[in-house]
Scaffold this motif. Sequence first.
Motif, PDB file in Angstrom:
ATOM      1  N   SER A 120      22.514 -37.238 -21.272  1.00  0.00           N
ATOM      2  CA  SER A 120      23.802 -37.782 -20.857  1.00  0.00           C
ATOM      3  C   SER A 120      23.739 -38.404 -19.469  1.00  0.00           C
ATOM      4  CB  SER A 120      24.872 -36.679 -20.881  1.00  0.00           C
ATOM      5  OG  SER A 120      24.500 -35.621 -20.012  1.00  0.00           O
ATOM      6  N   PHE A 121      22.732 -37.994 -18.669  1.00  0.00           N
ATOM      7  CA  PHE A 121      22.602 -38.582 -17.346  1.00  0.00           C
ATOM      8  C   PHE A 121      21.169 -38.429 -16.841  1.00  0.00           C
ATOM      9  CE2 PHE A 121      22.760 -34.229 -16.107  1.00  0.00           C
ATOM     10  CZ  PHE A 121      22.191 -34.141 -14.842  1.00  0.00           C
ATOM     11  N   GLU A 122      20.839 -39.246 -15.845  1.00  0.00           N
ATOM     12  CA  GLU A 122      19.560 -39.127 -15.148  1.00  0.00           C
ATOM     13  C   GLU A 122      19.828 -39.207 -13.658  1.00  0.00           C
ATOM     14  OE1 GLU A 122      16.019 -40.940 -17.872  1.00  0.00           O
ATOM     15  OE2 GLU A 122      17.404 -42.387 -17.030  1.00  0.00           O
ATOM     16  N   ALA A 123      19.123 -38.399 -12.884  1.00  0.00           N
ATOM     17  CA  ALA A 123      19.270 -38.408 -11.433  1.00  0.00           C
ATOM     18  C   ALA A 123      17.915 -38.727 -10.801  1.00  0.00           C
ATOM     19  CB  ALA A 123      19.782 -37.055 -10.938  1.00  0.00           C
ATOM     20  N   TYR A 124      17.900 -39.683  -9.887  1.00  0.00           N
ATOM     21  CA  TYR A 124      16.667 -40.093  -9.226  1.00  0.00           C
ATOM     22  C   TYR A 124      16.828 -40.034  -7.712  1.00  0.00           C
ATOM     23  CZ  TYR A 124      15.203 -42.243 -13.676  1.00  0.00           C
ATOM     24  OH  TYR A 124      14.857 -42.466 -14.976  1.00  0.00           O
ATOM     25  N   MET A 125      15.721 -39.710  -7.030  1.00  0.00           N
ATOM     26  CA  MET A 125      15.639 -39.922  -5.590  1.00  0.00           C
ATOM     27  C   MET A 125      14.777 -41.165  -5.400  1.00  0.00           C
ATOM     28  SD  MET A 125      16.578 -39.092  -2.602  1.00  0.00           S
ATOM     29  CE  MET A 125      17.224 -37.429  -2.853  1.00  0.00           C
ATOM     30  N   VAL A 126      15.386 -42.222  -4.884  1.00  0.00           N
ATOM     31  CA  VAL A 126      14.689 -43.491  -4.714  1.00  0.00           C
ATOM     32  C   VAL A 126      14.265 -43.632  -3.256  1.00  0.00           C
ATOM     33  CG1 VAL A 126      14.834 -45.979  -5.080  1.00  0.00           C
ATOM     34  CG2 VAL A 126      16.214 -44.438  -6.486  1.00  0.00           C
ATOM     35  N   THR A 127      12.991 -43.951  -3.040  1.00  0.00           N
ATOM     36  CA  THR A 127      12.467 -44.143  -1.692  1.00  0.00           C
ATOM     37  C   THR A 127      11.971 -45.574  -1.550  1.00  0.00           C
ATOM     38  OG1 THR A 127      11.750 -41.832  -1.633  1.00  0.00           O
ATOM     39  CG2 THR A 127      10.833 -43.298   0.032  1.00  0.00           C
ATOM     40  N   MET A 128      12.403 -46.258  -0.515  1.00  0.00           N
ATOM     41  CA  MET A 128      11.973 -47.639  -0.256  1.00  0.00           C
ATOM     42  C   MET A 128      11.538 -47.745   1.202  1.00  0.00           C
ATOM     43  SD  MET A 128      15.008 -49.666  -2.343  1.00  0.00           S
ATOM     44  CE  MET A 128      16.313 -48.472  -2.059  1.00  0.00           C
ATOM     45  N   ASP A 129      10.322 -48.257   1.419  1.00  0.00           N
ATOM     46  CA  ASP A 129       9.844 -48.344   2.801  1.00  0.00           C
ATOM     47  C   ASP A 129       9.226 -49.686   3.152  1.00  0.00           C
ATOM     48  OD1 ASP A 129       7.429 -48.239   1.474  1.00  0.00           O
ATOM     49  OD2 ASP A 129       7.012 -46.151   2.016  1.00  0.00           O
ATOM     50  N   ASP A 130       9.369 -50.678   2.268  1.00  0.00           N
ATOM     51  CA  ASP A 130       8.839 -52.010   2.539  1.00  0.00           C
ATOM     52  C   ASP A 130      10.009 -52.988   2.623  1.00  0.00           C
ATOM     53  OD1 ASP A 130       7.630 -54.458   2.651  1.00  0.00           O
ATOM     54  OD2 ASP A 130       6.193 -54.080   1.039  1.00  0.00           O
ATOM     55  N   ALA A 131      10.381 -53.347   3.847  1.00  0.00           N
ATOM     56  CA  ALA A 131      11.569 -54.185   4.053  1.00  0.00           C
ATOM     57  C   ALA A 131      11.395 -55.596   3.497  1.00  0.00           C
ATOM     58  CB  ALA A 131      11.906 -54.255   5.549  1.00  0.00           C
ATOM     59  N   SER A 132      10.153 -56.031   3.259  1.00  0.00           N
ATOM     60  CA  SER A 132       9.921 -57.396   2.782  1.00  0.00           C
ATOM     61  C   SER A 132       9.883 -57.480   1.258  1.00  0.00           C
ATOM     62  CB  SER A 132       8.592 -57.924   3.337  1.00  0.00           C
ATOM     63  OG  SER A 132       7.508 -57.165   2.830  1.00  0.00           O
ATOM     64  N   GLU A 133       9.987 -56.341   0.588  1.00  0.00           N
ATOM     65  CA  GLU A 133       9.868 -56.344  -0.871  1.00  0.00           C
ATOM     66  C   GLU A 133      11.054 -57.043  -1.521  1.00  0.00           C
ATOM     67  OE1 GLU A 133       9.256 -53.253  -4.631  1.00  0.00           O
ATOM     68  OE2 GLU A 133       9.521 -52.481  -2.601  1.00  0.00           O
ATOM     69  N   GLU A 134      10.763 -57.830  -2.572  1.00  0.00           N
ATOM     70  CA  GLU A 134      11.808 -58.456  -3.367  1.00  0.00           C
ATOM     71  C   GLU A 134      12.010 -57.621  -4.632  1.00  0.00           C
ATOM     72  OE1 GLU A 134      10.986 -62.522  -4.137  1.00  0.00           O
ATOM     73  OE2 GLU A 134      10.905 -63.069  -2.010  1.00  0.00           O
ATOM     74  N   PHE A 135      13.260 -57.355  -4.966  1.00  0.00           N
ATOM     75  CA  PHE A 135      13.560 -56.464  -6.077  1.00  0.00           C
ATOM     76  C   PHE A 135      14.118 -57.227  -7.270  1.00  0.00           C
ATOM     77  CE2 PHE A 135      13.926 -53.896  -2.253  1.00  0.00           C
ATOM     78  CZ  PHE A 135      13.146 -52.803  -2.585  1.00  0.00           C
ATOM     79  N   PRO A 136      13.778 -56.774  -8.484  1.00  0.00           N
ATOM     80  CA  PRO A 136      14.433 -57.334  -9.667  1.00  0.00           C
ATOM     81  C   PRO A 136      15.828 -56.736  -9.780  1.00  0.00           C
ATOM     82  CG  PRO A 136      13.010 -55.524 -10.308  1.00  0.00           C
ATOM     83  CD  PRO A 136      12.839 -55.691  -8.819  1.00  0.00           C
ATOM     84  N   THR A 137      16.630 -57.294 -10.676  1.00  0.00           N
ATOM     85  CA  THR A 137      17.921 -56.676 -10.959  1.00  0.00           C
ATOM     86  C   THR A 137      17.762 -55.783 -12.191  1.00  0.00           C
ATOM     87  OG1 THR A 137      18.564 -58.596 -12.284  1.00  0.00           O
ATOM     88  CG2 THR A 137      19.299 -58.538  -9.978  1.00  0.00           C
ATOM     89  N   PHE A 138      18.594 -54.755 -12.269  1.00  0.00           N
ATOM     90  CA  PHE A 138      18.562 -53.818 -13.385  1.00  0.00           C
ATOM     91  C   PHE A 138      19.896 -53.873 -14.113  1.00  0.00           C
ATOM     92  CE2 PHE A 138      15.917 -51.999  -9.984  1.00  0.00           C
ATOM     93  CZ  PHE A 138      14.710 -51.859 -10.648  1.00  0.00           C
ATOM     94  N   SER A 139      19.876 -53.486 -15.372  1.00  0.00           N
ATOM     95  CA  SER A 139      21.124 -53.285 -16.111  1.00  0.00           C
ATOM     96  C   SER A 139      20.856 -52.220 -17.172  1.00  0.00           C
ATOM     97  CB  SER A 139      21.619 -54.581 -16.753  1.00  0.00           C
ATOM     98  OG  SER A 139      20.684 -55.057 -17.687  1.00  0.00           O
ATOM     99  N   HIS A 140      21.840 -51.392 -17.442  1.00  0.00           N
ATOM    100  CA  HIS A 140      21.691 -50.285 -18.377  1.00  0.00           C
ATOM    101  C   HIS A 140      23.083 -49.822 -18.800  1.00  0.00           C
ATOM    102  CE1 HIS A 140      22.924 -47.628 -15.084  1.00  0.00           C
ATOM    103  NE2 HIS A 140      22.088 -48.319 -14.319  1.00  0.00           N
ATOM    104  N   PRO A 141      23.196 -49.097 -19.904  1.00  0.00           N
ATOM    105  CA  PRO A 141      24.506 -48.592 -20.333  1.00  0.00           C
ATOM    106  C   PRO A 141      25.068 -47.582 -19.334  1.00  0.00           C
ATOM    107  CG  PRO A 141      22.855 -48.432 -22.094  1.00  0.00           C
ATOM    108  CD  PRO A 141      22.116 -48.752 -20.839  1.00  0.00           C
ATOM    109  N   GLY A 142      26.372 -47.395 -19.385  1.00  0.00           N
ATOM    110  CA  GLY A 142      27.010 -46.334 -18.608  1.00  0.00           C
ATOM    111  C   GLY A 142      27.364 -46.713 -17.187  1.00  0.00           C
ATOM    112  N   THR A 143      27.603 -45.681 -16.380  1.00  0.00           N
ATOM    113  CA  THR A 143      28.031 -45.829 -14.994  1.00  0.00           C
ATOM    114  C   THR A 143      26.947 -45.307 -14.062  1.00  0.00           C
ATOM    115  OG1 THR A 143      30.328 -45.486 -15.661  1.00  0.00           O
ATOM    116  CG2 THR A 143      29.834 -45.197 -13.330  1.00  0.00           C
ATOM    117  N   GLU A 144      26.772 -45.973 -12.923  1.00  0.00           N
ATOM    118  CA  GLU A 144      25.790 -45.500 -11.941  1.00  0.00           C
ATOM    119  C   GLU A 144      26.494 -45.147 -10.630  1.00  0.00           C
ATOM    120  OE1 GLU A 144      21.466 -46.659  -9.923  1.00  0.00           O
ATOM    121  OE2 GLU A 144      22.291 -47.838 -11.589  1.00  0.00           O
ATOM    122  N   PHE A 145      26.049 -44.049 -10.029  1.00  0.00           N
ATOM    123  CA  PHE A 145      26.560 -43.600  -8.738  1.00  0.00           C
ATOM    124  C   PHE A 145      25.407 -43.595  -7.743  1.00  0.00           C
ATOM    125  CE2 PHE A 145      26.886 -40.000  -5.766  1.00  0.00           C
ATOM    126  CZ  PHE A 145      28.067 -40.316  -5.100  1.00  0.00           C
TER     127      PHE A 145
END
Length: 201
Positions: free
Chosen positions: A120-145
């Motif tokens: 019913s849900f997934e919880a992640y700890m996301v770590t980002m440390d490269d300020a120059s990185e370009e990110f893709p966009t994501f899409s998925h069912p449901g609501t994200e917090f």
Amino acid sequence: MNTPDEVQPKLKLEQYLGIQIKRQRQAQELKLADVARIAGISQGMLSKIENAQVSTSLDILSRLCDVLGMPMSKLFSQYDQQGGSALLVKRDEGLEVVRRGTEKGHTYHLLNHTRGPKKSFEAYMVTMDDASEEFPTFSHPGTEFLHLLEGELVYRHGNQLYPMEAGDSLTFDGEIPHGPEKLVQVPIRLLSIMNYGTSGE
């Protein structure tokens, strides 16, 4: 000597998975070499998994469960139920997973291990440390917090941009393309919770 009220230490995920896989294999009187061959991994790798000497991917776990006739969701749900119904994931012990377009400077650690068709849900700890990185966009069912614990970034949801500082939260529809637009101050630690709900029922 342990008292009745004393809490027994919880096995680490790798230890628990190794024990369950080994028990299931031995219960079916299957040889290590045969299970490894059918699952498409080396005998040495399977031995290391069973003895908690290595962390393995969800893909390999899924293949092992298929060989052993054990649903992967059951494997993890049993882990959740050790000594009770709560799941404690200690700091830095979340299962690392890879998402599309996150090859460098960007890691996801899964904080809950109930995987399978009824999650019913997934919880992640996301770590980002490269300020120059370009990110893709994501899409998925449901609501994200999202809750930003450390750093500063600009987050895109559809055509809207949301500047976020440590302590800020953002909730949005996961179907609309979204993702980090700019990393203003690194390192960044971001708690991401995806609630899939019960749509269609």
